[in-house]
Every structure is written in structure tokens, then in C-alpha cells.
Design a protein around this motif. Structure first.
Motif, PDB file in Angstrom:
ATOM      1  N   GLU A  22      -8.426  14.271  15.580  1.00 48.47           N
ATOM      2  CA  GLU A  22      -8.738  13.051  14.846  1.00 48.47           C
ATOM      3  C   GLU A  22      -8.531  11.798  15.678  1.00 48.47           C
ATOM      4  N   CYS A  72      -1.459   8.038   4.439  1.00 45.84           N
ATOM      5  CA  CYS A  72      -2.233   6.918   4.943  1.00 45.84           C
ATOM      6  C   CYS A  72      -2.918   6.151   3.810  1.00 45.84           C
ATOM      7  N   ASN A  75      -0.906  -1.838   1.439  1.00 48.20           N
ATOM      8  CA  ASN A  75      -1.255  -2.914   2.363  1.00 48.20           C
ATOM      9  C   ASN A  75      -2.378  -3.802   1.845  1.00 48.20           C
ATOM     10  N   TYR A  76      -3.245  -3.213   1.034  1.00 46.98           N
ATOM     11  CA  TYR A  76      -4.387  -3.988   0.535  1.00 46.98           C
ATOM     12  C   TYR A  76      -4.049  -4.803  -0.710  1.00 46.98           C
ATOM     13  N   ILE A  82       6.236  -2.100  16.666  1.00 45.89           N
ATOM     14  CA  ILE A  82       5.932  -3.071  15.613  1.00 45.89           C
ATOM     15  C   ILE A  82       5.080  -4.168  16.225  1.00 45.89           C
ATOM     16  N   ALA A 125       9.654   0.523   9.341  1.00 44.26           N
ATOM     17  CA  ALA A 125       8.638  -0.200  10.113  1.00 44.26           C
ATOM     18  C   ALA A 125       7.246   0.028   9.537  1.00 44.26           C
ATOM     19  N   VAL A 126       6.997   1.268   9.161  1.00 42.83           N
ATOM     20  CA  VAL A 126       5.670   1.610   8.650  1.00 42.83           C
ATOM     21  C   VAL A 126       5.359   0.845   7.363  1.00 42.83           C
ATOM     22  N   HIS A 132     -11.402   8.984  16.245  1.00 46.07           N
ATOM     23  CA  HIS A 132     -11.223   7.575  15.893  1.00 46.07           C
ATOM     24  C   HIS A 132     -11.452   6.643  17.076  1.00 46.07           C
ATOM     25  N   PHE A 153       3.814   9.752   7.789  1.00 43.83           N
ATOM     26  CA  PHE A 153       3.693   8.301   7.594  1.00 43.83           C
ATOM     27  C   PHE A 153       3.325   7.567   8.886  1.00 43.83           C
ATOM     28  N   LYS A 173       2.493 -13.656   9.998  1.00 36.92           N
ATOM     29  CA  LYS A 173       1.619 -12.518  10.240  1.00 36.92           C
ATOM     30  C   LYS A 173       1.539 -12.141  11.722  1.00 36.92           C
ATOM     31  N   GLU A 229      -2.496   1.142  11.168  1.00 39.08           N
ATOM     32  CA  GLU A 229      -3.557   0.356  10.559  1.00 39.08           C
ATOM     33  C   GLU A 229      -3.034  -0.968   9.999  1.00 39.08           C
ATOM     34  N   LEU A 238       8.844   3.439  16.650  1.00 43.74           N
ATOM     35  CA  LEU A 238       7.496   2.996  16.370  1.00 43.74           C
ATOM     36  C   LEU A 238       7.302   1.542  16.834  1.00 43.74           C
ATOM     37  N   PRO A 290       4.696  -4.051   6.545  1.00 42.60           N
ATOM     38  CA  PRO A 290       3.564  -4.942   6.259  1.00 42.60           C
ATOM     39  C   PRO A 290       3.189  -4.988   4.774  1.00 42.60           C
ATOM     40  N   ARG A 302      -0.326   4.116   1.988  1.00 41.66           N
ATOM     41  CA  ARG A 302       0.028   2.901   2.708  1.00 41.66           C
ATOM     42  C   ARG A 302      -1.094   1.881   2.647  1.00 41.66           C
ATOM     43  N   ARG A 303      -2.324   2.395   2.734  1.00 43.48           N
ATOM     44  CA  ARG A 303      -3.455   1.466   2.694  1.00 43.48           C
ATOM     45  C   ARG A 303      -3.507   0.750   1.349  1.00 43.48           C
ATOM     46  N   ALA A 358     -10.240   9.453   9.178  1.00 42.59           N
ATOM     47  CA  ALA A 358     -10.919   8.255   8.667  1.00 42.59           C
ATOM     48  C   ALA A 358     -11.961   8.588   7.601  1.00 42.59           C
ATOM     49  N   PRO A 367      -2.036   8.915  11.618  1.00 41.33           N
ATOM     50  CA  PRO A 367      -3.076   8.491  10.691  1.00 41.33           C
ATOM     51  C   PRO A 367      -3.783   9.686  10.062  1.00 41.33           C
ATOM     52  N   GLY A 368      -4.360   9.472   8.932  1.00 44.30           N
ATOM     53  CA  GLY A 368      -5.190  10.490   8.325  1.00 44.30           C
ATOM     54  C   GLY A 368      -6.554  10.469   8.979  1.00 44.30           C
TER      55      GLY A 368
END
Lengths: 392, 207
Positions: free
Chosen positions: B93, A139, A146-147, B40, A220-221, B97, A101, A233, B67, B38, A224, A142-143, A107, A104-105
Motif C-alpha cells: 500500500e 485511519c 480530523n475532519y 510530529i 501524537a497521532v 500511495h 494507528f 497549525k 494524513e 512518530l 491534530p 482518525r480521518r 486509500a 495508513p489504511g
């Protein structure tokens, strides 16, 4: 500690061919998908990324099932296909992976995954995770969250959640009850999604020593996407405040109830799901849960004494092929069943006592898989909530 | 220490888990804590260094790699005189990136920002390495990145160098006039400089 999926960027020739074939199909059907490089919005008309939850659920969902503690009857809810799909993969393959988590994965693979989950008619329910890492799955999950146009805890409920965490209560139970009231104010799909995520994160909390992701990191992850507000924000301290809320919710997730059976959406998956599970699947899953309940009885009983009216069990049925060695390859003491795709429908994946003791929440370990041969590949995902209670 | 000539603003960006916060803490506190939480949004650190006999206060913004915090972190890019792009030499990766991070910095920072490529975790066993220093060096050259260094926040190797060399580069730009001290360039005059130069730089300096 990497699972067998952790071979970055390596696809076999046949997998590449599969991807190419798939990509041709996608681009043919959706010319717009060709310029997906800067893809931040859905590339297809009826996607799921950036679409209101209730809307995308209409065409891209997986059913979850749970027992209503009040009535004892089986209820059904829904979570987005992508959530069920990623959630089950992560619970199966990711719970021992360091930095899950957080890291990142890839891209490029994330773009492919996003398109897959955005694409009718299956919306990724048939996705084979081979060639992707658990970080890709974490990822993209989460995206997706988040979206969402609104966080999982909707904007109207943002302040109440944040205020409640600072209030003084005479007991934890009262605080939990206060949050329960707030959770029930959320739209039903959001309740399902929130409780599903909380349940998933609570599982990962149990393996912190392997993942080095403690409850604060995990909270935390997800802050958002779950508890944020445009007004705050650009304010780091408000994220930290939200993190406290989320931490509490994860910490006490077993004490929260799933929506009551009369809450609606009680449609059995066979009616609503785009790829309905067979009766066999349902039956199978139900058996699995019972076994889980039985097994965990006595393990966690004491800690949940006060929560006997709480929800008992949810599990989801999602279709899709799954090809992992699962925990059996990483948890010591497991039977040596190396065959990725050869699980026999009649013999449950052996989960030994060793792994139970180690992971505490045995009931959330990967379930028995149904044979993949002949018919549609299928996986059983189940998430139990406070399972020890419903046994009583 | 309040007598310094310049305040220079840095940002540290890169994938999550590459060691951005650890680099900062190693530089400001001279310690390493692997189990760190982590980040924030953004966190912040300062340290004084001297370059060419000038006292410089480095004001370093350490951003979250996640992200989901991108919108909050990008708002801190603006007005950075130095940008550290960090990847993990043991995670290919994170290097791949870098081009995205670079584009981000170029879009949100300012054209004169000194960009530095940092390959962290050089203390790891060579067998874990997934990015060679030659490749990173080449990438830096091809993309007009001023400086490339491999560091270890754990062993402190090259950590001091990265921050100081970045400051030297920025200071060169100040001397050559490429940078003027104002809010958007990420350079502000310290109290010392302010009083001696107050006649020439009217209003450019900032509190």
C-alpha cells in the motif's frame, strides 16, 4: 503480527459482488457520490465527515451507557456511529497489531469506508468489516475526527487545556481535577467523544510491546483531531505541547468522570438510536459489565484508591455485523472457538485469566457477543471506566 | 564547516512508518534506531557532502507521514530542490500511495524539483517483499522520476547513495542553468559562492 483481517486488498468473489451491489445502490441514490475520487467533503447531503459533531450525532450515533457514580443510576450518552463502530473493531482486532494507528489504511478502501459512514440511513452501523484491515478502521476513525469542523477539544477550550498542563499542582489529583473542570466545559457530545477516545487509547497503551505504539505515539497521532488550533497549525512545537496534554489525559483517563446523569442526553438508546438495541441486548450488556467489574476487582484496586468518586463504567451498544475471530485467535490460552459467526448467546466468550493478567484491563476486552443468527447482527461494545471502583 | 558553495533543500515524504526519519538519521548520524517516535509535523537535519569538488550543505526536511499533518507538511514542500518519495517494499500500500505523494509534490514543490523514488527496508527477507524493484523502476520511468533506489536505513545500504545522487542531479541542473539560486528553487548560495559570484547574482542568494 497480523490478524486474520490483514490480507491486503483481497476480497472474495462474493464480497466483491456485495461491494458492487452496494456501490450501485449508493451511486443511484447519490449521483454525486460517483465522482468521489477527491472526496474530502461529504458526498451526501447528510453525511458525517466534516459536519459539526452535534449535528451529525442527530442522525448517526451509537449509544453508550455507563453508571453514574453519584447516583448509581445508569446513564446514556452518544458517540458517532463511526466512532463506536471503528472503536469496537479496533479494540477487538487491533490491540496486538504492530503500528496500529500509525500505518495508513488503503486509500481506495478508505474512500469506500468514508462513503459508507457518510450514507443514510444506517451510516455504517451495519458494516461488515470483512475485507477491511484494522489500519483501514484506525485511519477512517482518525480521518473522521480530523475532519470535524472543530477539534474534539473545542477551540474556545484550547488554551486552557494547554495552560493547565504547565501549571504546578501539589498533587496529580489536583491536576486531574483541574482537567476535569475543563472537560466539563466542553459540549456534552465532545465530552462523550473525548472520554471514549481516551478510554480506547488507554487500552492500546497496555499492549505497546506488541504494537510498538507507546503513549507518546498514540497521543501524537490524535493531537491534530483532538487538541489543535488554526493559529498553531504550522507550528510543530505547539503540536508537541498538545501531545503532552493528551498524554496526560490518556495516562489518567480512569480518573476522569463521565458526565453526571442530570447532565442531560439521558435518553435510553431505544428511543434515540436509529437501530435501537433490543432489551435483550441491554440486559446482556449489563450482565457483561457486572462480570467485568467482578473480575477486575482487586486487580487494579490499589492504583485507583483516590478516585472512588469517579465514573465507573461506560459501554456502548452498536448494531452491526461483526465477523472476526477476535482476541481468541491471538491471545494464547484462549479456547479454540474458530467459528466466526457462531457465538452462542448463552455462553460468553471465554476470556481466560491468562489474557487478563497479560492485558491488565480485562474489563475492556471484547465482550460477549450475542447470537448473530435470525435477527439483526449485533455487537456489544463496552468500555469500562475505572470499573474496580464501582464494585465498592 | 561554514565554507560551502550551495545549500540544497530536500524534503522526504511518504506514508507513515516507511522509514523516512530512519533514513534521515542514518544519513546524518550514521545510526539506526528502530523504536523511534512518530514525527510530529516536520523535523530537520543537515549534512555536508561534496559533489564535483563543490561543498554542498544538504538541508533535509523530514515530514510526518500522517494524513492529519498534511497541511503542515505541505507548507514545507515549497522550495525543495530534491524530493525523496519513500515507500516500504514490504507494504504494498505504501507503494500504491506513491502516486498521491508524487502528485502532492508536483503540486506544491516546483517544476524542476528532482524527484527520487526510494524503496526502503531492503534488508528484510525476500519473502516479505511486496513490491519488486522492476515494478518500481517501471513506475519511476513512466512518471518521469529521475532516480530509483532501494535502501535500508537499518543496514545503511544505499542510504548515502540516495542523498548524494539526488544532490548530483540537482547540481547538474544548477550547472545547466535549469535551477537558479533563489528561495523558491530550494537552492541557495553558500558564503564561498556568494563572495565570488556576488557581482553576477544580485540578490538571488539568501542568508
Amino acid at each position: 503480527m497480523y490478524s486474520s483481517f490483514e490480507i491486503p486488498g483481497v476480497l472474495t468473489r462474493s464480497q466483491k459482488a456485495l461491494v458492487r451491489g452496494w456501490w450501485k445502490k449508493v451511486t443511484a441514490a447519490h449521483p454525486k457520490a460517483q465522482n468521489f475520487k477527491e472526496m474530502k467533503v461529504p458526498s451526501v447531503d447528510k453525511g458525517v465527515f466534516g459536519i459539526p459533531l452535534a449535528q451529525s450525532l442527530e442522525y448517526a450515533h451509537s449509544s453508550i451507557s455507563y453508571i453514574d457514580d453519584h447516583s448509581g443510576s445508569q446513564c446514556y450518552g452518544v458517540v458517532p456511529t463511526i466512532v463506536a463502530k471503528c472503536g469496537s473493531f479496533l479494540k477487538e482486532e487491533g490491540i496486538m497489531v504492530e503500528g496500529i494507528f500509525r500505518l495508513p489504511g488503503n486509500a481506495r478502501r478508505l474512500r469506500i469506508l468514508q462513503t459508507i459512514f457518510d450514507t443514510p440511513a444506517t451510516y455504517g452501523s451495519q458494516l461488515d468489516w470483512r475485507g477491511y484491515t484494522v489500519h483501514d478502521a484506525a485511519c477512517i476513525l482518525r480521518r473522521f475526527i480530523n475532519y470535524l469542523p472543530e477539534p474534539v477539544i473545542t477551540l474556545a477550550n484550547y488554551r486552557p487545556f494547554k495552560e493547565t498542563i504547565d501549571q504546578k499542582f501539589s498533587s496529580i489529583n489536583e491536576k486531574v481535577d483541574a482537567f476535569q473542570v475543563l472537560i466539563e466545559k466542553l459540549p456534552l457530545p465532545n465530552q462523550y467523544l473525548l472520554l471514549y477516545i481516551l478510554d480506547m487509547l488507554a487500552i492500546f497503551v497496555t499492549t505497546t510491546r506488541y504494537t510498538r505504539m507507546d503513549i507518546d505515539c498514540l497521543a501524537a497521532v490524535f493531537v491534530p483531531g483532538i487538541l489543535s488550533h488554526p493559529d498553531d497549525k504550522l507550528n510543530p512545537s505547539s503540536y508537541k505541547h498538545s501531545q503532552k496534554v493528551l498524554r496526560f489525559l490518556i495516562d489518567h483517563q480512569e480518573m476522569f468522570s463521565m458526565p453526571r446523569s442530570e447532565a442531560g442526553l439521558g435518553t435510553p438508546p431505544s428511543k434515540a438510536s436509529p437501530a435501537p438495541p433490543t432489551n435483550q441486548g441491554l440486559h446482556r450488556a449489563a450482565t457483561t459489565v457486572k462480570k467485568g467489574l467482578h473480575a477486575s476487582n482487586g486487580l487494579d484496586q490499589t492504583s485507583y484508591d483516590n478516585a472512588d468518586h469517579r465514573a465507573s463504567a461506560i459501554y456502548s451498544l452498536a448494531t452491526g455485523s461483526f465477523s472476526g475471530t477476535g482476541l481468541d485467535s491471538i491471545v494464547p490460552g484462549e479456547d479454540d472457538d474458530d467459528g466466526d459467526d457462531n457465538y452462542n448467546s448463552n455462553s460468553p466468550t471465554p476470556i481466560t485469566t491468562t489474557s487478563r493478567a497479560q492485558l491488565r484491563r480485562s474489563r475492556t476486552l471484547p465482550g460477549n457477543r450475542i447470537s448473530y443468527s435470525r435477527y439483526e447482527p449485533r455487537q456489544v461494545v463496552y468500555v469500562n471506566r475505572n470499573a474496580s471502583q464501582s464494585g465498592s | 564547516m561554514s565554507s560551502y558553495n550551495y545549500i540544497i533543500k530536500y524534503i522526504i515524504v511518504g506514508d507513515s512508518g516507511v522509514g523516512k526519519s530512519c533514513l534521515l538519521i542514518q544519513f546524518t548520524d550514521k545510526r539506526f534506531n528502530a523504536g523511534r517516535e512518530l514525527t510530529i509535523g516536520v523535523e530537520f537535519g543537515t549534512r555536508f557532502i561534496s559533489v564535483d569538488d563543490k561543498q554542498i550543505k544538504l538541508q533535509i526536511w523530514d515530514t510526518a507521514g500522517q494524513e492529519s499533518f498534511r497541511s503542515i507538511t505541505q507548507s514545507y514542500y515549497r522550495g525543495a530542490a530534491g524530493a525523496l518519495l519513500v515507500y516500504d517494499i514490504s507494504r504494498r500500500e505504501s507503494f500504491e500511495h506513491i502516486s498521491t505523494w508524487l502528485a502532492d509534490v508536483r503540486r506544491h514543490a516546483n517544476p524542476h524539483t528532482t524527484i527520487v523514488l526510494v524503496g526502503n527496508k531492503s534488508d528484510l527477507d525476500e519473502s516479505k517483499r511486496q513490491v519488486t524493484s522492476e515494478e518500481a523502476e517501471r513506475f519511476a520511468k513512466e512518471n518521469g522520476i529521475a532516480l530509483f533506489l532501494e535502501t535500508s536505513a537499518k543496514s545503511a545500504s544505499n542510504v548515502e547513495e540516495v542523498f548524494v545522487k539526488t544532490a548530483e542531479n540537482v547540481y547538474e541542473k544548477i550547472k545547466s542553468g535549469e535551477f537558479t539560486s533563489n528561495e523558491t528553487s530550494g537552492i541557495r548560495l553558500g558564503p564561498v559562492q556568494k563572495s565570488s559570484l556576488s557581482e553576477e547574482t544580485q540578490g538571488g542568494a539568501c542568508c
